[in-house]
Design an enzyme around this catalytic site. Sequence first.
Site, PDB file in Angstrom:
ATOM      1  N   GLY A 230       0.740  -1.416  -0.248  1.00 30.72           N
ATOM      2  CA  GLY A 230       0.325   0.285   0.284  1.00 30.72           C
ATOM      3  C   GLY A 230       0.846   0.983   0.308  1.00 30.72           C
ATOM      4  O   GLY A 230       0.703   1.540   1.334  1.00 30.72           O
TER       5      GLY A 230
ATOM      6  N   GLU B 116      -0.080  -2.300  -4.784  1.00 35.60           N
ATOM      7  CA  GLU B 116      -0.935  -1.346  -4.775  1.00 35.60           C
ATOM      8  C   GLU B 116      -2.379  -1.230  -4.869  1.00 35.60           C
ATOM      9  O   GLU B 116      -2.196  -1.858  -6.410  1.00 35.60           O
ATOM     10  CB  GLU B 116      -0.711   0.121  -5.377  1.00 35.60           C
ATOM     11  CG  GLU B 116      -1.975   1.303  -5.104  1.00 35.60           C
ATOM     12  CD  GLU B 116      -2.818   1.748  -3.378  1.00 35.60           C
ATOM     13  OE1 GLU B 116      -1.817   2.127  -2.988  1.00 35.60           O
ATOM     14  OE2 GLU B 116      -3.381   1.163  -3.545  1.00 35.60           O
TER      15      GLU B 116
ATOM     16  N   ASN C  14       3.083   0.895   6.020  1.00 34.99           N
ATOM     17  CA  ASN C  14       1.995   1.772   7.288  1.00 34.99           C
ATOM     18  C   ASN C  14       0.483   0.736   6.205  1.00 34.99           C
ATOM     19  O   ASN C  14      -0.442   0.927   5.531  1.00 34.99           O
ATOM     20  CB  ASN C  14       1.649   3.018   6.818  1.00 34.99           C
ATOM     21  CG  ASN C  14       0.754   3.864   7.070  1.00 34.99           C
ATOM     22  OD1 ASN C  14       0.180   3.482   7.988  1.00 34.99           O
ATOM     23  ND2 ASN C  14      -0.020   5.210   6.789  1.00 34.99           N
TER      24      ASN C  14
ATOM     25  N   TYR D 115      -5.723  -0.802   7.946  1.00 35.62           N
ATOM     26  CA  TYR D 115      -6.138  -1.412   9.721  1.00 35.62           C
ATOM     27  C   TYR D 115      -6.685  -3.057   9.239  1.00 35.62           C
ATOM     28  O   TYR D 115      -6.643  -3.388   9.681  1.00 35.62           O
ATOM     29  CB  TYR D 115      -6.889  -0.468   9.848  1.00 35.62           C
ATOM     30  CG  TYR D 115      -8.111  -0.041   9.826  1.00 35.62           C
ATOM     31  CD1 TYR D 115      -9.478  -0.534  10.425  1.00 35.62           C
ATOM     32  CD2 TYR D 115      -8.464   1.078   8.722  1.00 35.62           C
ATOM     33  CE1 TYR D 115     -10.387  -0.190  10.235  1.00 35.62           C
ATOM     34  CE2 TYR D 115      -9.705   1.122   8.046  1.00 35.62           C
ATOM     35  CZ  TYR D 115     -10.869   0.752   8.846  1.00 35.62           C
ATOM     36  OH  TYR D 115     -11.598   1.199   8.523  1.00 35.62           O
TER      37      TYR D 115
ATOM     38  N   PHE E 195      -2.056  11.385  10.569  1.00 34.65           N
ATOM     39  CA  PHE E 195      -2.437  10.754   8.823  1.00 34.65           C
ATOM     40  C   PHE E 195      -3.339  12.063   8.680  1.00 34.65           C
ATOM     41  O   PHE E 195      -4.123  12.323   9.288  1.00 34.65           O
ATOM     42  CB  PHE E 195      -2.847   9.266   9.625  1.00 34.65           C
ATOM     43  CG  PHE E 195      -2.219   8.373  10.066  1.00 34.65           C
ATOM     44  CD1 PHE E 195      -1.632   7.730   9.385  1.00 34.65           C
ATOM     45  CD2 PHE E 195      -1.829   8.066  12.121  1.00 34.65           C
ATOM     46  CE1 PHE E 195      -0.758   6.331   9.539  1.00 34.65           C
ATOM     47  CE2 PHE E 195      -1.457   7.131  11.816  1.00 34.65           C
ATOM     48  CZ  PHE E 195      -0.591   6.465  11.185  1.00 34.65           C
TER      49      PHE E 195
HETATM   50  N1  SAM Z   1       1.645   3.956   2.877  1.00 32.88           N
HETATM   51  C1  SAM Z   1       0.873   5.433   2.487  1.00 32.88           C
HETATM   52  C2  SAM Z   1       1.717   5.631   3.388  1.00 32.88           C
HETATM   53  O1  SAM Z   1       2.185   5.711   4.811  1.00 32.88           O
HETATM   54  O2  SAM Z   1       1.173   7.430   3.484  1.00 32.88           O
HETATM   55  C3  SAM Z   1      -0.419   4.989   2.728  1.00 32.88           C
HETATM   56  C4  SAM Z   1      -0.663   3.790   3.667  1.00 32.88           C
HETATM   57  S1  SAM Z   1      -2.620   3.863   3.971  1.00 32.88           S
HETATM   58  C5  SAM Z   1      -2.722   3.317   6.012  1.00 32.88           C
HETATM   59  C6  SAM Z   1      -2.941   1.725   3.273  1.00 32.88           C
HETATM   60  C7  SAM Z   1      -2.480   1.689   1.414  1.00 32.88           C
HETATM   61  O3  SAM Z   1      -2.995   0.076   1.414  1.00 32.88           O
HETATM   62  C8  SAM Z   1      -3.798   2.456   0.513  1.00 32.88           C
HETATM   63  O4  SAM Z   1      -2.483   3.047  -0.177  1.00 32.88           O
HETATM   64  C9  SAM Z   1      -4.453   1.373   0.158  1.00 32.88           C
HETATM   65  O5  SAM Z   1      -5.359   1.649  -0.570  1.00 32.88           O
HETATM   66  C10 SAM Z   1      -3.610   0.141   0.004  1.00 32.88           C
HETATM   67  N2  SAM Z   1      -4.200  -1.241   0.224  1.00 32.88           N
HETATM   68  C11 SAM Z   1      -5.211  -0.981   0.919  1.00 32.88           C
HETATM   69  N3  SAM Z   1      -5.784  -2.819   1.124  1.00 32.88           N
HETATM   70  C12 SAM Z   1      -4.793  -3.218  -0.026  1.00 32.88           C
HETATM   71  C13 SAM Z   1      -4.424  -4.841  -0.265  1.00 32.88           C
HETATM   72  N4  SAM Z   1      -5.319  -5.438  -0.296  1.00 32.88           N
HETATM   73  N5  SAM Z   1      -3.081  -4.664  -1.214  1.00 32.88           N
HETATM   74  C14 SAM Z   1      -2.947  -3.745  -1.846  1.00 32.88           C
HETATM   75  N6  SAM Z   1      -2.767  -2.865  -1.494  1.00 32.88           N
HETATM   76  C15 SAM Z   1      -3.441  -2.136  -0.124  1.00 32.88           C
END
Ligand code: SAM
Length: 276
Positions: A54, A75, A119, A122, A187
């Site tokens: 992500g 992503e 990151n 959740y 955040f």
């Molecule tokens: N790394 C960035 C930051 O720290 O600002 C974004 C973190 S954000 C908490 C979680 C990221 O994981 C988002 O971009 C979301 O679209 C992506 N995401 C959610 N579920 C996912 C999955 N099953 N596989 C890959 N990416 C995922």
Amino acid sequence: MELTSPSTVRELMDRYGLRFVKKFGQNFLTDANIVRKIADSADLSKDESVIEIGPGIGTLTRELSDRAGNVTSVEIDKKLIPVLEETLQDKENVKVLNKDVLKLLPEDFPDGPFKVVANLPYNITSPVIFFFLESDLDVKSLQFLIQKEVAERIVAEPGSKIYGALSVIAQYYADPEILFDVPAGVFMPRPKVDSSLIRLTKKIPDTSVDKGDYFKVVRAGFANRRKTLINSLASNLGVDKERIKDILIELGFDPRVRAENLSPDDFKELTRRLYA
Ligand code: SAM
């Protein structure tokens, strides 16, 4: 390129016509110091490979790229891919995969050992930890920013109310440690809870019990927390109660014991006797 200021995040999101997607757990980091601290504590060197789960708009990705040999960022949200093409255009050692991390195939992973940093969204914390610990991939460590309450469950001791299947499996296959806490205010959007950075350093694989069997027994043991371990295992594994009772007595337990009173090693002995 500095991506951490809230106004830059907003400007990028507006320019690409994006909204934060709740079901993908999109809470982006907006504090440059925290992002650097997370990347630093992954203790990377230029001969190492990293998988990032992500990348969002690429904030942490850029820091990982500066420290590692190569970064594969996975992503799920296809709308973020054009943003990442822009924000990571100068980072030649980064490969972005538009996939669900839980559906990656062996060929998506780097050759040789790698670290995983994220990151984490959740809603997939436990599945991601189970996915990487259950697989035979050559993972050196997992370093995740997750909800503080989940981090506390991962390091919980046997007998505690919050000790469960996630604690047992994390502690049996890795050495988990909480590195530091991160306040909700860094955040965007701001989540309701605080987070902690946790590192799980993989242990040397223990081949004395089959991984699949171990996971099955631990999950079955905790499937009905209010039941005794005998009843929970019998109903979820279809094993005879008398047999489980004999094994528990052999291991020195009262037959009325509950799953939360067994250590990760006790679960190993139990699995070995059930499936040897
Ligand atoms: N790394 C960035 C930051 O720290 O600002 C974004 C973190 S954000 C908490 C979680 C990221 O994981 C988002 O971009 C979301 O679209 C992506 N995401 C959610 N579920 C996912 C999955 N099953 N596989 C890959 N990416 C995922």
